[in-house]
Design an enzyme around this catalytic site. Structure first.
Site, PDB file in Angstrom:
ATOM      1  N   ALA A  51      -4.713 -26.421  38.356  1.00 51.77           N
ATOM      2  CA  ALA A  51      -3.572 -26.475  39.267  1.00 51.77           C
ATOM      3  C   ALA A  51      -3.613 -25.274  40.189  1.00 51.77           C
ATOM      4  O   ALA A  51      -4.324 -24.287  39.934  1.00 51.77           O
ATOM      5  CB  ALA A  51      -2.248 -26.496  38.487  1.00 51.77           C
ATOM      6  N   MET A  52      -2.850 -25.362  41.271  1.00 50.78           N
ATOM      7  CA  MET A  52      -2.654 -24.210  42.149  1.00 50.78           C
ATOM      8  C   MET A  52      -1.830 -23.158  41.411  1.00 50.78           C
ATOM      9  O   MET A  52      -1.247 -23.419  40.347  1.00 50.78           O
ATOM     10  CB  MET A  52      -1.931 -24.643  43.414  1.00 50.78           C
ATOM     11  CG  MET A  52      -2.668 -25.688  44.239  1.00 50.78           C
ATOM     12  SD  MET A  52      -4.032 -24.996  45.168  1.00 50.78           S
ATOM     13  CE  MET A  52      -3.126 -24.099  46.441  1.00 50.78           C
ATOM     14  N   ALA A  53      -1.739 -21.972  41.990  1.00 50.25           N
ATOM     15  CA  ALA A  53      -0.986 -20.896  41.358  1.00 50.25           C
ATOM     16  C   ALA A  53       0.483 -21.271  41.177  1.00 50.25           C
ATOM     17  O   ALA A  53       1.142 -20.815  40.234  1.00 50.25           O
ATOM     18  CB  ALA A  53      -1.107 -19.617  42.182  1.00 50.25           C
ATOM     19  N   THR A 112       4.247 -28.987  29.587  1.00 52.70           N
ATOM     20  CA  THR A 112       3.855 -30.047  30.516  1.00 52.70           C
ATOM     21  C   THR A 112       4.939 -31.112  30.603  1.00 52.70           C
ATOM     22  O   THR A 112       5.244 -31.627  31.687  1.00 52.70           O
ATOM     23  CB  THR A 112       2.530 -30.689  30.063  1.00 52.70           C
ATOM     24  OG1 THR A 112       1.491 -29.707  30.117  1.00 52.70           O
ATOM     25  CG2 THR A 112       2.153 -31.876  30.939  1.00 52.70           C
ATOM     26  N   TRP A 140      -3.456 -34.120  44.011  1.00 51.79           N
ATOM     27  CA  TRP A 140      -4.358 -34.551  42.942  1.00 51.79           C
ATOM     28  C   TRP A 140      -5.615 -33.703  43.018  1.00 51.79           C
ATOM     29  O   TRP A 140      -6.154 -33.509  44.115  1.00 51.79           O
ATOM     30  CB  TRP A 140      -4.697 -36.028  43.089  1.00 51.79           C
ATOM     31  CG  TRP A 140      -3.538 -36.936  42.935  1.00 51.79           C
ATOM     32  CD1 TRP A 140      -2.836 -37.553  43.920  1.00 51.79           C
ATOM     33  CD2 TRP A 140      -2.953 -37.351  41.688  1.00 51.79           C
ATOM     34  NE1 TRP A 140      -1.854 -38.333  43.381  1.00 51.79           N
ATOM     35  CE2 TRP A 140      -1.907 -38.233  42.003  1.00 51.79           C
ATOM     36  CE3 TRP A 140      -3.218 -37.075  40.353  1.00 51.79           C
ATOM     37  CZ2 TRP A 140      -1.117 -38.835  41.028  1.00 51.79           C
ATOM     38  CZ3 TRP A 140      -2.443 -37.674  39.396  1.00 51.79           C
ATOM     39  CH2 TRP A 140      -1.414 -38.540  39.727  1.00 51.79           C
ATOM     40  N   GLU A 151     -15.854 -60.798  11.835  1.00 57.30           N
ATOM     41  CA  GLU A 151     -16.676 -61.831  11.216  1.00 57.30           C
ATOM     42  C   GLU A 151     -15.948 -63.174  11.175  1.00 57.30           C
ATOM     43  O   GLU A 151     -16.549 -64.226  11.419  1.00 57.30           O
ATOM     44  CB  GLU A 151     -17.086 -61.423   9.805  1.00 57.30           C
ATOM     45  CG  GLU A 151     -17.926 -60.162   9.744  1.00 57.30           C
ATOM     46  CD  GLU A 151     -17.086 -58.904   9.522  1.00 57.30           C
ATOM     47  OE1 GLU A 151     -17.569 -57.982   8.857  1.00 57.30           O
ATOM     48  OE2 GLU A 151     -15.932 -58.863  10.027  1.00 57.30           O
ATOM     49  N   GLY A 187      -1.780 -29.531  29.472  1.00 60.56           N
ATOM     50  CA  GLY A 187      -1.399 -28.164  29.182  1.00 60.56           C
ATOM     51  C   GLY A 187      -2.547 -27.285  28.730  1.00 60.56           C
ATOM     52  O   GLY A 187      -3.248 -27.619  27.768  1.00 60.56           O
ATOM     53  N   SER A 214      -0.651 -29.803  41.051  1.00 59.14           N
ATOM     54  CA  SER A 214      -1.914 -30.336  40.533  1.00 59.14           C
ATOM     55  C   SER A 214      -2.219 -31.752  41.007  1.00 59.14           C
ATOM     56  O   SER A 214      -3.185 -32.359  40.537  1.00 59.14           O
ATOM     57  CB  SER A 214      -1.900 -30.311  38.997  1.00 59.14           C
ATOM     58  OG  SER A 214      -0.849 -31.118  38.492  1.00 59.14           O
TER      59      SER A 214
END
Length: 326
Positions: free
Chosen positions: A162-164, A196, A170, A51, A256, A168
């Site tokens: 993510a992959m095994a 993580t 991208w 204001e 995570g 991750s």
């Protein structure tokens, strides 16, 4: 017409979301004869108030004008500035339209009362639901004593992050990643789990042009090892400890599967931002660990889709937690 001008005020309120805590991010627009003569938003650190900024722009044109504000003008005076309800009255504002009342006990109806005592009509409730969403951090802190929590997940179509082997980068494309950085800029704190932190060493900053200074406080969920010498991180030992984070009304949980599950199990997630990439991974890392469900019935009726759009080839979906207000 009131709804239209309140929409302008709501848009202005978002300019400093994630930077005003413990103050709310308020927007204000002053309209005279169908034209905007003043615009304002709460600045970083909480001052000036929206204001005050709008009135400063309007000057003498504020006399006889209507002020549209997303939250009840404050009634308390402080060393940092005069009460906004007093400023509006002194400027000769003819009418005030507000979206919400202010739950801060220092104002909580007193701002409206002061305006009405000055002979200024006040209308409350215009686009109230949108205003509550725009100031969710401030309102959640007032109602529940903790920040508003957004959980961000970036997954494949089959719910993998993510992959095994943990790779991750991208899963999602550049559009989704840029949107993630915008989300970061709108939060005072960003949180990952210790796993993580140790596996990925994330930076968790904002890498968008002009917004680098909005990088949030970095928080880790977990117990810090005695020999850990990393600096620039705040550690908490439980999801509930987010209530102790300084000047943080918006927390983004970003990293995570177990950390995400811990916040969901504690029912501390208020908003879910899901980026879904058009890929299939198969036997990768699941997006979530156990969240404590005992049956499918308990999973229903908890989330409502609020927004959905494409970001390049990725789909963004935003869900809000449905809570029983009774």
């Amino acid at each position: 017409m009131d709804a239209r001008w309140m929409g302008v005020a709501l848009a202005l309120s978002q300019r400093t979301r994630g930077r005003t805590a413990p103050n709310p991010n308020v927007g204000c627009v002053i309209v005279a004869d169908g034209r905007v003569v003043g615009r304002g938003w709460t600045h970083a650190g909480g001052r000036p108030h929206a204001e005050a900024m709008a009135l400063g722009q309007a000057g003498a044109r504020a006399a006889g004008a209507t002020a549209y504000v997303t939250l009840e003008p404050c009634a308390h005076r402080s060393a940092r500035g005069a009460a906004c309800s007093d400023l509006l009255a002194a400027a000769g504002i003819a009418r005030v339209v507000a979206a919400l009342g202010d739950p801060d006990p220092r104002t909580d109806g007193s701002g409206f009362a002061r305006l009405r005592d000055a002979g200024i009509p006040v209308d409350v409730g215009v686009r109230a639901a949108e205003a509550a969403r725009s100031m969710a951090g401030f309102l959640t802190r007032r109602a529940l004593g903790r920040p508003f929590v957004t959980l961000k997940l970036a997954t494949s179509l089959d719910g993998r992050i993510a992959m095994a082997d943990g790779a991750s980068r991208w899963i999602t494309g550049p559009g989704a990643r840029a949107h993630t950085h915008l989300e970061r800029a709108r939060h005072e704190a960003i949180l990952v789990g210790r796993g993580t932190l140790e596996a990925d060493a994330p930076i968790l900053d904002v890498r968008l042009p002009g917004l680098a200074d909005r990088s949030p406080l970095r928080v880790v969920l977990g117990h810090r090892h005695a020999g850990d010498t990393r600096s620039g991180w705040q550690w908490i030992d439980s999801p509930a400890a987010i209530a102790t984070l300084p000047d943080a009304d918006h927390v983004l949980v970003e990293g995570g599967a177990q950390t995400a599950a811990a916040f969901l199990a504690a029912d501390l997630v208020d908003r879910l931002v899901l980026y879904r990439a058009p890929i299939l991974i198969g036997g990768g890392v699941a997006a979530l660990g156990d969240i404590g469900l005992t049956g499918l019935a308990a999973a229903h009726g908890r989330w409502a889709l609020y927004d959905s759009r494409m970001l390049g080839s990725d789909r963004l979906e935003v869900y809000e937690r449905l809570r029983n207000e009774g």
